[in-house]
Motif scaffolding. Sequence first.
Motif, PDB file in Angstrom:
ATOM      1  N   LEU A 195      14.583 -51.814   2.664  1.00 12.29           N
ATOM      2  CA  LEU A 195      15.145 -52.219   3.947  1.00 12.29           C
ATOM      3  C   LEU A 195      14.200 -53.069   4.781  1.00 12.29           C
ATOM      4  CD1 LEU A 195      16.936 -48.886   4.934  1.00 12.29           C
ATOM      5  CD2 LEU A 195      17.902 -50.899   3.823  1.00 12.29           C
ATOM      6  N   SER A 196      12.943 -53.136   4.423  1.00 12.11           N
ATOM      7  CA  SER A 196      12.004 -53.897   5.233  1.00 12.11           C
ATOM      8  C   SER A 196      10.968 -54.591   4.359  1.00 12.11           C
ATOM      9  CB  SER A 196      11.294 -52.974   6.230  1.00 12.11           C
ATOM     10  OG  SER A 196      10.553 -51.978   5.541  1.00 12.11           O
ATOM     11  N   LEU A 197      10.533 -55.752   4.814  1.00  9.90           N
ATOM     12  CA  LEU A 197       9.490 -56.495   4.117  1.00  9.90           C
ATOM     13  C   LEU A 197       8.121 -55.941   4.500  1.00  9.90           C
ATOM     14  CD1 LEU A 197      10.979 -60.000   4.865  1.00  9.90           C
ATOM     15  CD2 LEU A 197      10.725 -59.077   2.569  1.00  9.90           C
ATOM     16  N   VAL A 198       7.213 -55.854   3.524  1.00  7.80           N
ATOM     17  CA  VAL A 198       5.860 -55.374   3.790  1.00  7.80           C
ATOM     18  C   VAL A 198       4.865 -56.297   3.095  1.00  7.80           C
ATOM     19  CG1 VAL A 198       6.579 -52.972   4.019  1.00  7.80           C
ATOM     20  CG2 VAL A 198       5.860 -53.834   1.780  1.00  7.80           C
ATOM     21  N   GLU A 199       3.629 -56.245   3.520  1.00 11.12           N
ATOM     22  CA  GLU A 199       2.587 -57.033   2.864  1.00 11.12           C
ATOM     23  C   GLU A 199       2.121 -56.303   1.606  1.00 11.12           C
ATOM     24  OE1 GLU A 199      -0.436 -57.769   5.802  1.00 11.12           O
ATOM     25  OE2 GLU A 199       0.484 -59.701   6.309  1.00 11.12           O
ATOM     26  N   PHE A 200       1.927 -57.057   0.544  1.00  9.19           N
ATOM     27  CA  PHE A 200       1.665 -56.445  -0.761  1.00  9.19           C
ATOM     28  C   PHE A 200       0.766 -57.362  -1.571  1.00  9.19           C
ATOM     29  CE2 PHE A 200       3.240 -55.577  -5.202  1.00  9.19           C
ATOM     30  CZ  PHE A 200       2.721 -54.287  -5.295  1.00  9.19           C
ATOM     31  N   GLN A 201      -0.158 -56.758  -2.305  1.00  5.34           N
ATOM     32  CA  GLN A 201      -1.018 -57.507  -3.212  1.00  5.34           C
ATOM     33  C   GLN A 201      -0.337 -57.568  -4.587  1.00  5.34           C
ATOM     34  OE1 GLN A 201      -2.925 -59.745  -5.002  1.00  5.34           O
ATOM     35  NE2 GLN A 201      -4.194 -59.403  -3.164  1.00  5.34           N
ATOM     36  N   ILE A 202       0.064 -58.776  -4.962  1.00  6.90           N
ATOM     37  CA  ILE A 202       0.812 -58.982  -6.214  1.00  6.90           C
ATOM     38  C   ILE A 202       0.068 -58.403  -7.413  1.00  6.90           C
ATOM     39  CG2 ILE A 202       1.642 -60.736  -7.825  1.00  6.90           C
ATOM     40  CD1 ILE A 202       3.423 -60.540  -5.445  1.00  6.90           C
ATOM     41  N   HIS A 203      -1.244 -58.523  -7.448  1.00  7.07           N
ATOM     42  CA  HIS A 203      -2.021 -58.030  -8.589  1.00  7.07           C
ATOM     43  C   HIS A 203      -1.852 -56.525  -8.777  1.00  7.07           C
ATOM     44  CE1 HIS A 203      -4.838 -61.738  -8.108  1.00  7.07           C
ATOM     45  NE2 HIS A 203      -3.763 -62.018  -8.812  1.00  7.07           N
ATOM     46  N   GLU A 204      -1.701 -55.792  -7.689  1.00  5.42           N
ATOM     47  CA  GLU A 204      -1.486 -54.348  -7.806  1.00  5.42           C
ATOM     48  C   GLU A 204      -0.186 -54.060  -8.545  1.00  5.42           C
ATOM     49  OE1 GLU A 204      -1.675 -52.265  -4.136  1.00  5.42           O
ATOM     50  OE2 GLU A 204      -3.614 -53.094  -3.542  1.00  5.42           O
ATOM     51  N   GLY A 205       0.854 -54.828  -8.219  1.00  4.45           N
ATOM     52  CA  GLY A 205       2.144 -54.639  -8.885  1.00  4.45           C
ATOM     53  C   GLY A 205       2.072 -54.943 -10.368  1.00  4.45           C
ATOM     54  N   ILE A 206       1.396 -56.046 -10.726  1.00  7.40           N
ATOM     55  CA  ILE A 206       1.271 -56.411 -12.144  1.00  7.40           C
ATOM     56  C   ILE A 206       0.456 -55.361 -12.891  1.00  7.40           C
ATOM     57  CG2 ILE A 206       0.403 -58.143 -13.760  1.00  7.40           C
ATOM     58  CD1 ILE A 206       0.883 -60.240 -11.566  1.00  7.40           C
ATOM     59  N   ASP A 207      -0.657 -54.942 -12.296  1.00  2.96           N
ATOM     60  CA  ASP A 207      -1.518 -53.947 -12.956  1.00  2.96           C
ATOM     61  C   ASP A 207      -0.798 -52.617 -13.138  1.00  2.96           C
ATOM     62  OD1 ASP A 207      -3.577 -55.745 -13.163  1.00  2.96           O
ATOM     63  OD2 ASP A 207      -4.603 -55.083 -11.340  1.00  2.96           O
ATOM     64  N   SER A 208      -0.032 -52.203 -12.141  1.00  4.88           N
ATOM     65  CA  SER A 208       0.704 -50.941 -12.283  1.00  4.88           C
ATOM     66  C   SER A 208       1.751 -51.045 -13.389  1.00  4.88           C
ATOM     67  CB  SER A 208       1.379 -50.563 -10.961  1.00  4.88           C
ATOM     68  OG  SER A 208       2.447 -51.449 -10.639  1.00  4.88           O
TER      69      SER A 208
ATOM     70  N   GLY B 261      -5.997 -65.477  -9.972  1.00  3.92           N
ATOM     71  CA  GLY B 261      -6.618 -66.288  -8.942  1.00  3.92           C
ATOM     72  C   GLY B 261      -6.788 -65.474  -7.663  1.00  3.92           C
ATOM     73  N   MET B 262      -7.333 -66.091  -6.637  1.00  3.86           N
ATOM     74  CA  MET B 262      -7.497 -65.441  -5.342  1.00  3.86           C
ATOM     75  C   MET B 262      -6.180 -65.533  -4.587  1.00  3.86           C
ATOM     76  SD  MET B 262     -10.569 -64.259  -5.208  1.00  3.86           S
ATOM     77  CE  MET B 262     -10.803 -63.985  -3.445  1.00  3.86           C
ATOM     78  N   LEU B 263      -5.542 -64.384  -4.397  1.00  2.00           N
ATOM     79  CA  LEU B 263      -4.229 -64.367  -3.750  1.00  2.00           C
ATOM     80  C   LEU B 263      -4.281 -63.642  -2.412  1.00  2.00           C
ATOM     81  CD1 LEU B 263      -1.783 -63.540  -6.693  1.00  2.00           C
ATOM     82  CD2 LEU B 263      -2.540 -65.775  -5.893  1.00  2.00           C
ATOM     83  N   PRO B 264      -3.551 -64.146  -1.426  1.00  2.00           N
ATOM     84  CA  PRO B 264      -3.427 -63.408  -0.166  1.00  2.00           C
ATOM     85  C   PRO B 264      -2.368 -62.321  -0.316  1.00  2.00           C
ATOM     86  CG  PRO B 264      -2.137 -65.410  -0.053  1.00  2.00           C
ATOM     87  CD  PRO B 264      -2.833 -65.430  -1.396  1.00  2.00           C
ATOM     88  N   LEU B 265      -2.249 -61.464   0.675  1.00  2.00           N
ATOM     89  CA  LEU B 265      -1.146 -60.504   0.698  1.00  2.00           C
ATOM     90  C   LEU B 265       0.164 -61.270   0.868  1.00  2.00           C
ATOM     91  CD1 LEU B 265      -2.642 -57.700   2.987  1.00  2.00           C
ATOM     92  CD2 LEU B 265      -2.447 -57.693   0.490  1.00  2.00           C
ATOM     93  N   VAL B 266       1.191 -60.814   0.185  1.00  2.00           N
ATOM     94  CA  VAL B 266       2.492 -61.485   0.210  1.00  2.00           C
ATOM     95  C   VAL B 266       3.498 -60.593   0.940  1.00  2.00           C
ATOM     96  CG1 VAL B 266       4.390 -62.376  -1.191  1.00  2.00           C
ATOM     97  CG2 VAL B 266       2.031 -62.716  -1.934  1.00  2.00           C
ATOM     98  N   THR B 267       4.262 -61.169   1.845  1.00  2.00           N
ATOM     99  CA  THR B 267       5.326 -60.427   2.515  1.00  2.00           C
ATOM    100  C   THR B 267       6.524 -60.366   1.572  1.00  2.00           C
ATOM    101  OG1 THR B 267       4.573 -61.267   4.644  1.00  2.00           O
ATOM    102  CG2 THR B 267       6.763 -60.285   4.576  1.00  2.00           C
ATOM    103  N   CYS B 268       6.883 -59.163   1.131  1.00  2.00           N
ATOM    104  CA  CYS B 268       7.903 -59.046   0.087  1.00  2.00           C
ATOM    105  C   CYS B 268       8.463 -57.634   0.036  1.00  2.00           C
ATOM    106  CB  CYS B 268       7.296 -59.416  -1.265  1.00  2.00           C
ATOM    107  SG  CYS B 268       5.973 -58.288  -1.772  1.00  2.00           S
ATOM    108  N   TYR B 269       9.337 -57.429  -0.931  1.00 11.54           N
ATOM    109  CA  TYR B 269       9.840 -56.099  -1.267  1.00 11.54           C
ATOM    110  C   TYR B 269       9.118 -55.676  -2.554  1.00 11.54           C
ATOM    111  CZ  TYR B 269      13.642 -57.493   1.866  1.00 11.54           C
ATOM    112  OH  TYR B 269      14.366 -57.915   2.947  1.00 11.54           O
ATOM    113  N   PRO B 270       8.020 -54.924  -2.467  1.00  9.36           N
ATOM    114  CA  PRO B 270       7.171 -54.642  -3.637  1.00  9.36           C
ATOM    115  C   PRO B 270       7.914 -54.003  -4.800  1.00  9.36           C
ATOM    116  CG  PRO B 270       6.059 -53.998  -1.619  1.00  9.36           C
ATOM    117  CD  PRO B 270       7.459 -54.336  -1.237  1.00  9.36           C
ATOM    118  N   GLY B 271       8.736 -53.014  -4.504  1.00  9.75           N
ATOM    119  CA  GLY B 271       9.441 -52.332  -5.594  1.00  9.75           C
ATOM    120  C   GLY B 271      10.296 -53.282  -6.408  1.00  9.75           C
ATOM    121  N   GLN B 272      10.933 -54.235  -5.728  1.00  3.86           N
ATOM    122  CA  GLN B 272      11.794 -55.177  -6.430  1.00  3.86           C
ATOM    123  C   GLN B 272      10.978 -56.166  -7.260  1.00  3.86           C
ATOM    124  OE1 GLN B 272      14.808 -56.932  -3.933  1.00  3.86           O
ATOM    125  NE2 GLN B 272      15.085 -55.064  -2.762  1.00  3.86           N
TER     126      GLN B 272
END
Length: 433
Positions: A266-279, A304-315
């Motif tokens: 229901l809400s966008l949050v800041e997320f580190q993409i690398h955490e999602g890939i690693d998990s 690469g060096m990535l900033p936090l991304v505003t997204c729906y992490p689970g999706q």
Amino acid sequence: MMLEPILKSMHILLVDDNPNNLKVLSQAIQGCGWKILMATDGESAIEQAEYCDPNLILLDVMMPGIDGFEICRRLKANFITKNIPVIFMTALADATDKVKGLEIGAVDYITKPFQKEELIARLKLHLNISHLTHTLEQRVEERTIELTQSLQKLQNTQLQLIQSEKMSTLGQLVAGIGHEINNPIGFISGSCSHIEEYMNDLLRLVNLQQQKLPHPDPEIEELIEEIDLDYLAKDLPKLMESMHQGIDRLKDISLSLRTFARSDILSLVEFQIHEGIDSTLMLLKHRLKDQGDRPTIEVIKKYGMLPLVTCYPGQLNQVFMNLIANAIDALDESNTDRSFEEIKSHPNRITITTSLKELNVEVKIADNGIGMSESVKQKIFDHLFTTKSVGKGTGLGLAIARQIIVEKHGGSIECNSSTEQGTEFVILIPVRQ
């Protein structure tokens, strides 16, 4: 009556090699308000038909050079003019000529000398039919577009419902598993720390006793030999170290489960993409490792060096899971006719590359599997399309992935692949929504 204004704006092409006949025809129908076009030979008639697109052609049969039958054949063979109705004019009374004309595409015949009233009535009739046919085709085309759009909306809604239900169910399930794992992990971790402390104390005691009592009782010596005390003292610390590693592994899995299942729908949050890939890679580790008939699939991470991304992490994690799992499937399929040693000499690889492209994060997931043909590549994002056997694929994974990336995050997802050249998916996600 309602068609009268429309009919007055129509164009009629008159084709006759005799100028006098053209004059008589045009005078006969001039009061109807139709725009009259004229041609005195076949080539000119075909050229005008292509350029002016008349609503009806009145065509003389007996003409020098290209006769009316041949002109009609060419008109009907031409994509531009094939739908223009043709009425033949002839002085012939032979029924076979009329049949021949109708067979090659004419809609009617007018016999010379013609009656003015009959001529006008026939022209009106076929102009009406032509207009109604054209209108019907337009309505069918419009309705087809509407139905296609409705079907697309229905499919998108279905994908959203499936995806939302999957994420909700998966989130609850994984969160529950993660919670249940944490409790015994905490207990085992705490117990291991105490066990290690007790073990060290007992080993110190045994060493001290051996030093103080250099000549123990024969029964004690027999037990020491039976249990191989020297080996036990060396192996116990190793066993404890293995247990600590196992506990750390369980903690990583638990963390990966919680990271992967983040269902901030229901809400966008800041997320580190690398955490999602690693998990995702952690959860798929059992599929990546040595399977007995093939070596471990190598995973090369070029982060690469990535900033936090505003997204729906689970999706997003669901997209990563689908693409990496598909890559594993493709590699396993490519191994069908290869031996363990052949695979080892040319290892299966999945390469994950991330980088920052202006205001977008780019994620590339590539494999060196069998690739896909151009026809398959054009359909992979289609609803319910799958190349997998029954029970192994639903045809929804990539359709949902595209919906998550494109519609939910305003990004893009593309596939680069060719037969025997592997497959690469390229995802672009805006850093800020």
